[in-house]
Scaffold this motif. Structure first.
Motif, PDB file in Angstrom:
ATOM      1  N   MET A  90       6.464 -59.440 -18.099  1.00 58.51           N
ATOM      2  CA  MET A  90       5.736 -60.588 -18.577  1.00 58.51           C
ATOM      3  C   MET A  90       4.974 -60.572 -20.130  1.00 58.51           C
ATOM      4  SD  MET A  90       5.610 -63.898 -17.511  1.00 58.51           S
ATOM      5  CE  MET A  90       5.460 -64.171 -15.947  1.00 58.51           C
ATOM      6  N   PRO A  91       5.591 -61.212 -20.947  1.00 56.09           N
ATOM      7  CA  PRO A  91       5.188 -61.186 -22.291  1.00 56.09           C
ATOM      8  C   PRO A  91       3.517 -61.230 -22.605  1.00 56.09           C
ATOM      9  CG  PRO A  91       7.158 -62.170 -22.193  1.00 56.09           C
ATOM     10  CD  PRO A  91       6.743 -62.247 -20.987  1.00 56.09           C
ATOM     11  N   LEU A  92       3.093 -62.554 -21.838  1.00 54.04           N
ATOM     12  CA  LEU A  92       1.882 -62.871 -21.904  1.00 54.04           C
ATOM     13  C   LEU A  92       1.214 -63.002 -20.529  1.00 54.04           C
ATOM     14  CD1 LEU A  92      -0.684 -63.819 -23.663  1.00 54.04           C
ATOM     15  CD2 LEU A  92       0.323 -66.088 -23.500  1.00 54.04           C
ATOM     16  N   VAL A  93      -0.134 -62.347 -20.417  1.00 53.93           N
ATOM     17  CA  VAL A  93      -0.597 -62.915 -19.015  1.00 53.93           C
ATOM     18  C   VAL A  93      -1.992 -63.030 -19.304  1.00 53.93           C
ATOM     19  CG1 VAL A  93      -1.417 -61.577 -16.912  1.00 53.93           C
ATOM     20  CG2 VAL A  93       0.713 -61.067 -17.783  1.00 53.93           C
ATOM     21  N   VAL A  94      -2.596 -64.014 -18.795  1.00 48.70           N
ATOM     22  CA  VAL A  94      -4.150 -64.449 -18.998  1.00 48.70           C
ATOM     23  C   VAL A  94      -4.718 -64.362 -17.663  1.00 48.70           C
ATOM     24  CG1 VAL A  94      -5.405 -66.640 -19.442  1.00 48.70           C
ATOM     25  CG2 VAL A  94      -3.537 -66.189 -20.990  1.00 48.70           C
ATOM     26  N   THR A  95      -5.868 -63.663 -17.615  1.00 46.34           N
ATOM     27  CA  THR A  95      -6.360 -63.562 -16.367  1.00 46.34           C
ATOM     28  C   THR A  95      -7.925 -64.273 -16.433  1.00 46.34           C
ATOM     29  OG1 THR A  95      -5.198 -61.546 -15.830  1.00 46.34           O
ATOM     30  CG2 THR A  95      -7.355 -61.874 -14.572  1.00 46.34           C
ATOM     31  N   VAL A  96      -8.117 -65.375 -15.374  1.00 47.50           N
ATOM     32  CA  VAL A  96      -9.417 -65.978 -15.230  1.00 47.50           C
ATOM     33  C   VAL A  96     -10.224 -65.274 -14.558  1.00 47.50           C
ATOM     34  CG1 VAL A  96     -10.258 -68.231 -14.693  1.00 47.50           C
ATOM     35  CG2 VAL A  96      -8.070 -68.088 -16.000  1.00 47.50           C
ATOM     36  N   THR A  97      -9.809 -64.790 -13.600  1.00 42.10           N
ATOM     37  CA  THR A  97     -10.678 -63.998 -12.629  1.00 42.10           C
ATOM     38  C   THR A  97     -11.767 -63.324 -13.334  1.00 42.10           C
ATOM     39  OG1 THR A  97      -8.722 -63.734 -11.232  1.00 42.10           O
ATOM     40  CG2 THR A  97     -10.586 -62.553 -10.359  1.00 42.10           C
ATOM     41  N   GLU A  98     -12.777 -63.323 -12.753  1.00 45.37           N
ATOM     42  CA  GLU A  98     -14.101 -62.656 -13.162  1.00 45.37           C
ATOM     43  C   GLU A  98     -14.662 -61.603 -12.144  1.00 45.37           C
ATOM     44  OE1 GLU A  98     -17.842 -64.817 -13.999  1.00 45.37           O
ATOM     45  OE2 GLU A  98     -17.332 -66.408 -12.487  1.00 45.37           O
ATOM     46  N   ARG A  99     -15.311 -60.557 -12.710  1.00 42.00           N
ATOM     47  CA  ARG A  99     -15.881 -59.457 -11.654  1.00 42.00           C
ATOM     48  C   ARG A  99     -14.839 -58.721 -11.176  1.00 42.00           C
ATOM     49  NH1 ARG A  99     -21.179 -60.055 -11.950  1.00 42.00           N
ATOM     50  NH2 ARG A  99     -22.052 -62.411 -12.077  1.00 42.00           N
ATOM     51  N   VAL A 100     -13.706 -58.445 -11.813  1.00 36.93           N
ATOM     52  CA  VAL A 100     -12.608 -57.585 -11.180  1.00 36.93           C
ATOM     53  C   VAL A 100     -13.446 -56.095 -11.502  1.00 36.93           C
ATOM     54  CG1 VAL A 100     -10.412 -56.398 -11.770  1.00 36.93           C
ATOM     55  CG2 VAL A 100     -10.907 -59.135 -12.198  1.00 36.93           C
ATOM     56  N   PRO A 101     -13.243 -55.278 -10.267  1.00 38.87           N
ATOM     57  CA  PRO A 101     -13.963 -53.991 -10.377  1.00 38.87           C
ATOM     58  C   PRO A 101     -13.582 -53.241 -11.623  1.00 38.87           C
ATOM     59  CG  PRO A 101     -13.153 -54.665  -8.049  1.00 38.87           C
ATOM     60  CD  PRO A 101     -12.436 -55.695  -8.896  1.00 38.87           C
ATOM     61  N   THR A 102     -14.476 -52.600 -12.131  1.00 36.88           N
ATOM     62  CA  THR A 102     -14.294 -51.730 -13.221  1.00 36.88           C
ATOM     63  C   THR A 102     -13.135 -50.877 -13.206  1.00 36.88           C
ATOM     64  OG1 THR A 102     -16.530 -52.055 -14.017  1.00 36.88           O
ATOM     65  CG2 THR A 102     -15.249 -50.148 -14.956  1.00 36.88           C
ATOM     66  N   LEU A 103     -13.088 -50.010 -12.066  1.00 39.85           N
ATOM     67  CA  LEU A 103     -12.140 -48.915 -11.658  1.00 39.85           C
ATOM     68  C   LEU A 103     -10.823 -49.789 -11.752  1.00 39.85           C
ATOM     69  CD1 LEU A 103     -13.690 -46.274  -9.555  1.00 39.85           C
ATOM     70  CD2 LEU A 103     -13.462 -46.228 -12.077  1.00 39.85           C
ATOM     71  N   ASP A 104     -10.765 -50.828 -11.251  1.00 39.16           N
ATOM     72  CA  ASP A 104      -9.511 -51.505 -11.282  1.00 39.16           C
ATOM     73  C   ASP A 104      -8.825 -52.096 -12.483  1.00 39.16           C
ATOM     74  OD1 ASP A 104      -9.430 -51.588  -8.535  1.00 39.16           O
ATOM     75  OD2 ASP A 104      -9.729 -53.530  -7.983  1.00 39.16           O
ATOM     76  N   MET A 105      -9.655 -52.205 -13.332  1.00 38.20           N
ATOM     77  CA  MET A 105      -9.502 -52.618 -14.647  1.00 38.20           C
ATOM     78  C   MET A 105      -8.975 -51.254 -15.659  1.00 38.20           C
ATOM     79  SD  MET A 105      -9.084 -55.978 -15.308  1.00 38.20           S
ATOM     80  CE  MET A 105      -8.800 -55.671 -17.020  1.00 38.20           C
ATOM     81  N   VAL A 106      -9.592 -50.082 -15.277  1.00 34.15           N
ATOM     82  CA  VAL A 106      -9.029 -49.161 -15.741  1.00 34.15           C
ATOM     83  C   VAL A 106      -7.529 -48.804 -15.459  1.00 34.15           C
ATOM     84  CG1 VAL A 106      -9.327 -46.563 -15.810  1.00 34.15           C
ATOM     85  CG2 VAL A 106     -11.249 -47.990 -15.801  1.00 34.15           C
ATOM     86  N   ARG A 107      -7.118 -49.045 -14.167  1.00 34.32           N
ATOM     87  CA  ARG A 107      -5.844 -48.946 -13.734  1.00 34.32           C
ATOM     88  C   ARG A 107      -4.912 -49.933 -14.307  1.00 34.32           C
ATOM     89  NH1 ARG A 107      -4.158 -50.086  -9.166  1.00 34.32           N
ATOM     90  NH2 ARG A 107      -5.969 -51.432  -8.449  1.00 34.32           N
ATOM     91  N   VAL A 108      -5.569 -51.212 -14.861  1.00 35.54           N
ATOM     92  CA  VAL A 108      -4.674 -52.014 -15.466  1.00 35.54           C
ATOM     93  C   VAL A 108      -4.722 -51.622 -16.939  1.00 35.54           C
ATOM     94  CG1 VAL A 108      -4.621 -54.550 -16.393  1.00 35.54           C
ATOM     95  CG2 VAL A 108      -5.674 -54.167 -14.041  1.00 35.54           C
ATOM     96  N   LYS A 109      -5.288 -51.125 -17.708  1.00 33.60           N
ATOM     97  CA  LYS A 109      -5.447 -50.523 -19.122  1.00 33.60           C
ATOM     98  C   LYS A 109      -4.588 -49.559 -19.268  1.00 33.60           C
ATOM     99  CE  LYS A 109      -7.893 -51.527 -22.111  1.00 33.60           C
ATOM    100  NZ  LYS A 109      -7.889 -52.375 -23.378  1.00 33.60           N
ATOM    101  N   ASP A 110      -4.200 -48.778 -18.090  1.00 34.05           N
ATOM    102  CA  ASP A 110      -3.320 -47.609 -18.145  1.00 34.05           C
ATOM    103  C   ASP A 110      -2.181 -48.180 -17.991  1.00 34.05           C
ATOM    104  OD1 ASP A 110      -2.643 -44.768 -17.913  1.00 34.05           O
ATOM    105  OD2 ASP A 110      -1.964 -45.202 -16.130  1.00 34.05           O
ATOM    106  N   ALA A 111      -1.614 -49.357 -17.021  1.00 29.22           N
ATOM    107  CA  ALA A 111      -0.426 -49.874 -17.005  1.00 29.22           C
ATOM    108  C   ALA A 111      -0.130 -50.484 -18.295  1.00 29.22           C
ATOM    109  CB  ALA A 111      -0.392 -51.044 -15.993  1.00 29.22           C
ATOM    110  N   LEU A 112      -0.951 -50.945 -19.093  1.00 31.64           N
ATOM    111  CA  LEU A 112      -0.696 -51.792 -20.200  1.00 31.64           C
ATOM    112  C   LEU A 112       0.108 -50.830 -21.457  1.00 31.64           C
ATOM    113  CD1 LEU A 112      -3.517 -54.105 -20.786  1.00 31.64           C
ATOM    114  CD2 LEU A 112      -1.229 -54.992 -20.391  1.00 31.64           C
ATOM    115  N   LYS A 113      -0.221 -49.436 -21.207  1.00 32.62           N
ATOM    116  CA  LYS A 113       0.110 -48.455 -22.187  1.00 32.62           C
ATOM    117  C   LYS A 113       1.647 -48.417 -22.574  1.00 32.62           C
ATOM    118  CE  LYS A 113      -4.016 -45.650 -21.783  1.00 32.62           C
ATOM    119  NZ  LYS A 113      -4.481 -44.220 -21.334  1.00 32.62           N
TER     120      LYS A 113
END
Length: 293
Positions: A90-113
């Motif tokens: 998906m070219p653009l993803v906007v996430t409104v959700t707040e308080r996503v667990p920090t370690l979960d966002m680390v996994r997301v950042k890794d997937a973005l690479k």
């Protein structure tokens, strides 16, 4: 012309059938956003808001040509939703959700690479191209199409600054809320780079706050490329106590890192005009634009 969005943006809503998804999808469609369907595992083949529902992002991409998604998924499963969208290219993803667990966002950042996805958020109010597309939960009514790009870490201050920029007769090309959490997708620097390259964005407003180093990264960019367009900044939290979170996870200083004074100093050194108060942002960008013309 806007950054990130245009009239060809076709939106998929991840979590559309929940209360928040239903409410904000309705508002986005009323604004004129081209929402092509929703995603909710186990509900594929049904319809909601007179739109088709799909089991996964890959399916809605294939069937509708969706090229942007917005995530209304609870914090515990938001990372999985983002990663699913990334894997579906998906070219653009906007996430409104707040308080996503920090370690979960680390996994997301890794997937973005190395991926083909631009992620805005989590904890973002979204992206708005006035009169073109609303991909988020921001209030509308005071926005107007114009020449000022706005990038912000604060949803409430964004609304205030949008109103001031409109009142100044300048309007907005695009408004981007990068997200208030400590770990998120696109940075303020990423957005400023896009605004500098956009021929229809004539000036930029940066709404920063304490915590992290995003404002300093923008200053580094501007020192590298020069202030080719007027850039005005507001940095809030000058009187915030240290080592205490102010509002959300990203607004937190430790020791002498991430404080407002150091951010202001770095931006001013890079040629940015810093508004002395939140109520003077509109006047400051209007003055900067007048001097540039």
């Amino acid at each position: 012309m806007a950054i990130l969005l245009d009239r060809d943006t076709r939106v998929a809503v991840q979590g559309m059938t929940g209360w928040a998804g239903t409410h904000h999808t309705t508002q986005m469609m009323e604004y004129g956003t081209n929402v092509v369907g929703g995603v909710r595992p186990g509900k594929g083949g049904r319809s909601h808001l007179n739109l088709p529902v799909f089991d996964n992002v890959a399916a809605i991409r294939a069937e509708t040509g969706a090229n942007a998604s917005i995530v209304f998924v609870p914090p515990a499963t938001a990372a999985a939703a983002m990663i699913e969208a990334i894997e579906a290219e998906m070219p653009l993803v906007v996430t409104v959700t707040e308080r996503v667990p920090t370690l979960d966002m680390v996994r997301v950042k890794d997937a973005l690479k190395g991926s083909k996805t631009r992620l805005v958020g989590a904890n973002s109010q979204g992206v708005l191209a006035p009169g073109v597309c609303k991909l988020g939960v921001m209030a509308t009514g005071s926005e107007r199409a114009g020449s000022i790009g706005i990038v912000s870490r604060s949803a409430s201050l964004t609304s205030e600054v949008v109103a001031q920029v409109t009142a100044a007769g300048l309007g907005q090309s695009t408004t981007v809320g990068v997200g208030g959490d400590a770990i998120h997708g696109m940075s303020m620097r990423d957005c400023v780079e896009l605004f500098l390259a956009d021929p229809d964005t004539k000036g930029v407003v940066l709404i920063g706050e304490i915590g992290g180093s995003q404002e300093q990264e923008v200053a580094e960019l501007l020192q590298e490329v020069g202030t080719t367009k007027p850039v005005v900044a507001l940095v809030v939290g000058t009187h915030a106590p240290r080592e205490r979170r102010m509002g959300h996870a990203g607004a937190l200083t430790f020791g002498f890192k991430g404080d407002a004074a150091s951010k202001i100093a770095a931006l001013e050194k890079a040629g940015v005009r810093v508004a002395p108060s939140a109520h003077l942002v509109g006047r400051t960008i209007a003055e900067a634009m007048a001097r540039a013309n």
